[in-house]
Each structure stands twice: as structure tokens, then as C-alpha cells.
Design an enzyme around this catalytic site. Sequence first.
Site, PDB file in Angstrom:
ATOM      1  N   ASN A 196     -45.807 -13.024  22.058  1.00  0.00           N
ATOM      2  CA  ASN A 196     -46.568 -11.983  21.383  1.00  0.00           C
ATOM      3  C   ASN A 196     -47.164 -12.733  20.197  1.00  0.00           C
ATOM      4  O   ASN A 196     -47.129 -13.733  19.796  1.00  0.00           O
ATOM      5  CB  ASN A 196     -45.388 -11.117  20.965  1.00  0.00           C
ATOM      6  N   ALA A 198     -46.703 -12.138  16.811  1.00  0.00           N
ATOM      7  CA  ALA A 198     -45.990 -12.859  15.825  1.00  0.00           C
ATOM      8  C   ALA A 198     -45.447 -14.267  16.279  1.00  0.00           C
ATOM      9  O   ALA A 198     -45.339 -15.073  15.577  1.00  0.00           O
ATOM     10  CB  ALA A 198     -44.661 -11.930  15.451  1.00  0.00           C
ATOM     11  N   GLU A 199     -45.003 -14.347  17.490  1.00  0.00           N
ATOM     12  CA  GLU A 199     -44.597 -15.654  18.026  1.00  0.00           C
ATOM     13  C   GLU A 199     -45.834 -16.506  18.115  1.00  0.00           C
ATOM     14  O   GLU A 199     -45.417 -17.901  17.702  1.00  0.00           O
ATOM     15  CB  GLU A 199     -43.990 -15.566  19.334  1.00  0.00           C
ATOM     16  N   ASP A 264     -39.649  -8.150  28.323  1.00  0.00           N
ATOM     17  CA  ASP A 264     -39.033  -8.558  29.540  1.00  0.00           C
ATOM     18  C   ASP A 264     -39.572  -8.269  31.003  1.00  0.00           C
ATOM     19  O   ASP A 264     -39.711  -8.663  31.829  1.00  0.00           O
ATOM     20  CB  ASP A 264     -37.297  -7.998  29.373  1.00  0.00           C
TER      21      ASP A 264
END
Length: 310
Positions: A196, A198-199, A264
Amino acid sequence: MSTPSKQQLAQARVLVVGDAMLDRYWHGAVERISPEAPVPVVKVSREEERVGAAANVAFNISTLGAKGSFLGVVGDDEAGHKLETLLTQTGVEAHLKRDPGLRTTVKLRVIGRQQQLLRMDFENEPDHEVLALQSSTFEQLLPRQQAILFSDYGKGGLAHIPKMIEAARAASKPVLIDPKGEDYTRYRGATVITPNRAELQEVVGRWSSEEQLRTKAQNLRESLDLAGLLVTRSEEGMTLYDAQGELHVQAHAREVFDVTGAGDTVIATLAAMVAAGVPLREAVPIANRAGGIVVGKFGTATVSYEELFA
């Protein structure tokens, strides 16, 4: 956009490898504040248990109508046995390795008035001998699969991931990864990874424009020898960076009730589609739609074939 038939999906086998968790929910009424401390008192009236983390990814795959298998390490405890029972009930083929020294990861959420008031996590890391056992089972299960999905929750269950990616690649199986942490070199050679915003920022640093994001994403993709890098961007939708350039899909505008487990659902749908023979660029909009449906549900939720292709 090609829609796989129910028959095609039923033939599609996806092996999910990763960190298993048990999600517990204690629901109750909040009628007063505690006299001991300024906290709400929850009178628990209902308890609920669901498969969580990587196990929830496998559950999402089977809900869509594909054949989901799950390989992971749990403790030889009540939560571990409960997780196995729940997985079997959801139609997932469970291959659980038991580590007697491990406490199965449990996330306990206390819910009052449909709101999460508190979350408690119980966890520790699995033993390396048990992880080696997991790797040998992985090699036995590999030939029967159409896609491999690694769901990394950073709980230590994927210590041997580089070797497993290598084995999957040698067997010409597409490898999809939901990444965790700052070290993406361990995912080298995968087909697609799905961080995502932020990751991704943790790994490549901040960006101030689409142009900058494109450069950083493509550089990362090429350095890790990936076919695709799919960045999930919540309200901005998602963008796939590949050798052809980029493909952006807008978010599905709908009421966002709960984002738990949306990632997920996205990667599970992507893997199921790829396993059913849908090209990555056509699978991305379908996965995006699944994510849009699941955020309208409470808790770790799933999407059915009918909901997705209605």
C-alpha cells in the site's frame, strides 16, 4: 475484460503461505464508565472467532470459488486448534505445522456499539526447525498449484521466503506477495508484489508527484526483477507498474464501513484470477472491485463470485 467462469475458478488452485492468526471479537453493550479508571465498561454478550491474516487470504480465495490451500505455523494450543477447525469449515485445505513453543497469534478486539474500543495482541515467533518443515511441505504442494501467494504479516512465518520463491519460479508458477517491512530484497523474483502507499513509502521514500512515484516504483520493480508492482492507494484506487508502463484503476466510490482485511481480499482476488488464467492487467480491475465491496462490510470479510460479477 475477461470474466472467468465458475468452472474455471473451481479448477484454479492457489497455495497461500504466511502468518496465520485467529481474530477474536468480543461484542457488548457500553452503558457506563468504570469507577476505577476513565474507561468504558463493556458487558460482553457475544463472542465471535474468524480466521485472520494469511489464513483470511486463503478463506477469501475459497469464498470466490477457487481452491485455496494454506500453509503456516501455529502453536500446539487452543487457538491453533481453533484456527484449524475454522479453516476446514471454510473449505480451505489446511497444512498447519505445529510449534509447541509457539503461542498462536491472536488478535482480540473488544467491540461496543459497533465500534472497536480496544485490541489486544498475543504473539511470538516460530522456531526455525518448524519453518524448515514448512519449506519441505511447500515443495510437495507446489506442483499442484496454479499460483502461489505469500502473505507476510512480519510475524516470522516467512523466514525462508527467498528459497520458496526460487522453487516456485523454477516450477513456472506465478508468485504474488503482500509485503511487510523495509527489506524487499527477500521478495526478489516474484511475479507481483502489492504494497500500500505507506508500505511503499517505507521502502522508496516520499514522493511529491505522480512522475516521481512512477520513477521510484519502476526502479524498485526492475531492481527486484518483478513483472509487476501493484500499489494500493485506498481512496485513490490502485496502480500497476509493469514493463508496459502503468495501469491506474479508480477506487469504487461507496460507503467505507471497515477497511480491516481489504488488502487480503485484493491480493486473494488477484491470485484467484491469475490462477484461473486471467492476465495481470485484466485481473487488477477485478481485484479493485473486490476491495471496494469488502470495505462496505464489518470486520475481516470476504466476497463471493456472485457479488463480484453481479
